[in-house]
Design a protein around this motif. Sequence first.
Motif, short mmCIF file in Angstrom:
data_model
loop_
_atom_site.label_atom_id
_atom_site.label_comp_id
_atom_site.label_asym_id
_atom_site.label_seq_id
_atom_site.Cartn_x
_atom_site.Cartn_y
_atom_site.Cartn_z
N GLU A 100 -3.57 9.51 -7.43
CA GLU A 100 -3.95 9.52 -6.04
C GLU A 100 -4.26 10.84 -5.47
O GLU A 100 -4.76 11.63 -6.21
CB GLU A 100 -1.80 10.00 -5.53
N THR A 111 -5.18 5.03 -4.24
CA THR A 111 -4.38 5.37 -5.18
C THR A 111 -4.74 4.44 -6.14
O THR A 111 -5.73 3.36 -5.84
CB THR A 111 -3.20 4.88 -5.06
N ASN A 115 -3.04 0.94 -4.61
CA ASN A 115 -1.76 0.97 -4.11
C ASN A 115 -1.93 0.75 -2.19
O ASN A 115 -1.52 1.68 -1.65
CB ASN A 115 -0.61 1.17 -4.83
N GLN A 116 -1.73 0.02 -1.12
CA GLN A 116 -1.76 -0.58 -0.23
C GLN A 116 -0.85 0.82 0.85
O GLN A 116 -0.37 1.32 1.88
CB GLN A 116 -2.49 -1.20 0.25
N ASP A 117 0.62 0.21 0.45
CA ASP A 117 1.96 0.42 0.44
C ASP A 117 2.23 2.32 0.32
O ASP A 117 2.43 2.56 1.17
CB ASP A 117 2.96 0.50 -0.40
N MET A 118 1.08 3.24 -0.59
CA MET A 118 1.06 4.11 -0.52
C MET A 118 0.08 5.06 0.49
O MET A 118 0.20 6.28 0.41
CB MET A 118 0.39 5.22 -1.93
N ILE A 121 0.57 8.24 3.10
CA ILE A 121 2.17 8.21 3.18
C ILE A 121 1.94 10.00 2.71
O ILE A 121 0.53 10.82 2.36
CB ILE A 121 2.60 8.21 2.09
N ASP A 148 6.91 4.60 -8.34
CA ASP A 148 6.82 3.01 -9.01
C ASP A 148 6.28 2.69 -9.73
O ASP A 148 7.30 1.57 -9.57
CB ASP A 148 4.70 3.31 -8.84
#
Length: 387
Positions: A100, A111, A115-118, A121, A148
């Motif tokens: 990250e 990331t 991982n676009q969801d992360m 954050i 994850d």
Amino acid sequence: MRLKTFLIVSQLLAVAISICALGIMNFYYMYQTVQQDVQYKNNMIAHATAREVAELLQDPVRMMAQIKAIYETDTIGGQDTVDAVVNQIIKKDTFFESIELLDEKGHIIRTIPPNQDMVAIDRSRYDFYQKITEGMPVYWSNSFISVDTGRPTVLVAIPMRSGIIAGHLNLQRIGDMTDTFSKSYRNNVFVAVTDAKGVTVAHNDPERVWQREWSNDFFKLHKSQDSLQGDTLVDISGVKYIASVEEINESEWHVVVYQTADTAFAVLHRIKLFFIITAVLVLMGGIAFSWKKVGNAVQSFARLNHHFMEIAAGKMDAKAEKEKFTELNEMVGYVNHMIANIRERDEKLHELAHKDILTGLGNRSLFMEWMQVAVQQQNPFAVVFWI
């Protein structure tokens, strides 16, 4: 109690107490020596393992420094190219499960693997962000379950020029290394690694890593800073182990080496068995030797006692023979002297009772005694009176 029993018991007690005292002192000395050797061996294993783990933990830090340099220099192409290169790096060495990149405010900006969801954050409230922003050069977290991957992991973070780079460590590499150490010492020794709070990071039992529980012996082994280099006896699933612990300074983790107490002190069990067998043999030999020697002494006393019985029955003709022991010979001398005195006294009394003191001729008592003997023996005799 008979004299023979008393003498044998007394000798055996003296021998047994001496053997037991000598055996206890020797066994205690050997126990201390063997225990020190076992502890020294475990300390060496723990030290060597801690050094290997420390070297292993330096590799992901160097990899993160390499990734940091790639992102900060950006001399190999566009952003996608950089991400692809970094992705290949972490796949090749498998130190990290993911990487990250955080900005100065603690938000995830990238990331690896993507991982676009992360993205976006906020990590600013996490401990690693606060420690790195305070100036810590390398941060090592305690063990936790990765969101994850769902596997136990550890977060490692270092500062960047304009943010922080953090990686989720793959604990399998550490587990494989501890397994190698454990296998090299067969099944009698196994190695475990715990984080700063005592949660198991690597263990020969994978369930201990997945459960993420505090080690049962963690608080016993880490009561104070002084105990970090000490050794103690711990119980794991009913099995006694000698545990040695070594701190990994770079991460504040600890390497714990366990050796089964039965195996470690097997030589003591053999020594104890040797002492027991030796004591039994010595006691048996002592019994046989004492029985023989005491038997000789008792026989001498028995002969002397028999002589006393003859004296008590009025038999003054027997004479006590000399014995092997000086004290008994003195007693024999006194007894023989006493018998001679009694015999002499009896002869004088007999003479006084059967002879006239003035003339020395036999008196009426002697005459009656002779007559009685003659009658009993049926010998012919005659009595002559002179008037």
